[in-house]
Enzyme design. Structure first.
Site: not given
Ligand code: YZS
Length: 259
Positions: A64, A108, A138
């Site tokens: 998400h 998500g 969630y």
């Molecule tokens: O800094 P910039 O602007 O380049 O952006 C970065 C990240 O902020 C962005 N990005 C996201 N933006 C919004 N929402 C996200 N979910 C998201 N994930 C990433 O993409 C740019 C590149 O990310 P980096 O962190 O620099 O890349 P990297 O160091 O390779 O790390 C990749 C991961 C995927 C490990 C990291 O981006 C990360 O932990 N992202 C958040 C993953 C996450 O928690 N997703 C779940 C979101 N929540 C939900 O789906 C539900 C609401 S819930 O939480 O209930 O399951």
């Protein structure tokens, strides 16, 4: 600019999540484009759909879009949330949907992958449920979905720890249908999709909905029972049903018309 690429070849539809800069984040724009692609393929000649990321993705989808989560005080995952909408659309699709997974799957996006009917991953991939990381509660349908697929204990571990579940472990647990080396992943996925595309679309559509209805693990209401019977009648009253049997007896490939 569309966030997805859509292809149709040999009755196999493909939806490629194609936003490398933001790691295929499931923003409302990405979801809108995926819904349009799904609708277009369902109305066309597709008999099976593959959902995948762009070639060589290290992150299948980062889940998400955290930027789009509502400010405090409002449900972060309401019924009409884009993510919830695409989950229901995949689960309700009359076509079998295969998730071809390489790289990490986050939040998500795990529910998106699990909403597909068949999951094929490769070593090095992982599934990470992150609500506890960003204090999201969630939601009931999502939690039931996880419990139904992986059981209560694994679901608890995923939600509580927010630690990656490796593709290797996910395959052992039956969450992934297949674990295939990344350089064979595409060939393996499309070979399986091709086999599915040759079978009766009516039978598959009806069996997919019956599995969905019955897997709900709730007592069957009269409505649900009658719906299941009506779905089954659709198939055994169809010309495809007769064609399937006649073709087998005549030792020839069936020609299914979907009616
Ligand atoms: O800094 P910039 O602007 O380049 O952006 C970065 C990240 O902020 C962005 N990005 C996201 N933006 C919004 N929402 C996200 N979910 C998201 N994930 C990433 O993409 C740019 C590149 O990310 P980096 O962190 O620099 O890349 P990297 O160091 O390779 O790390 C990749 C991961 C995927 C490990 C990291 O981006 C990360 O932990 N992202 C958040 C993953 C996450 O928690 N997703 C779940 C979101 N929540 C939900 O789906 C539900 C609401 S819930 O939480 O209930 O399951």
């Amino acid at each position: 600019m569309t966030m997805v690429l859509t292809h149709l070849c040999d009755d196999i539809g493909t939806i490629i999540m194609n936003n490398p800069e933001r790691l295929n984040v499931l923003s409302s724009k990405m979801v809108d484009d995926m819904l349009q692609a799904l609708d277009q393929l369902e109305k066309g000649r597709a008999r099976v759909i593959v959902i995948r990321a762009y070639e060589g993705a290290k992150v299948w989808s980062s889940g998400h879009d955290i930027n789009e989560l509502p400010v405090s005080g409002r449900d972060p995952l309401p019924y009409d949330d884009p993510l919830e909408t695409i989950l229901r659309s995949i689960q309700a699709s009359p076509l079998p949907v295969i998730a071809m997974i390489e790289g990490g799957v986050w939040g998500g996006a795990c529910d998106l992958a699990l909403s597909c009917d068949i999951l094929i991953g490769s070593p090095g991939g992982s599934l990470t449920m992150t609500p506890a990381k960003i204090s999201v509660p969630y939601n009931a349908s999502g939690i039931l979905h996880f419990i139904g697929i992986m059981g209560i204990n694994i679901a608890k571990e995923m939600f509580f720890s927010a630690e990656p579940l490796s593709a290797e472990r996910a395959e052992k647990l039956g969450i992934l249908n297949h674990l295939v080396p990344v350089d064979e992943l595409e060939h393996f996925t499309y070979e399986l999709a091709g086999k599915i595309a040759k079978n009766s679309p009516l039978s598959i559509k009806v069996i997919k909905e019956q599995i969905c209805l019955l897997a709900g693990a709730h007592p069957l209401s009269p409505h649900t029972f009658e719906r299941v019977q009506g779905l089954r009648r659709l198939v055994y009253d169809s010309s495809d049903y007769a064609e399937g049997i006649n073709a087998f007896l005549a030792k020839r490939a069936p020609l299914f018309l979907g009616e």
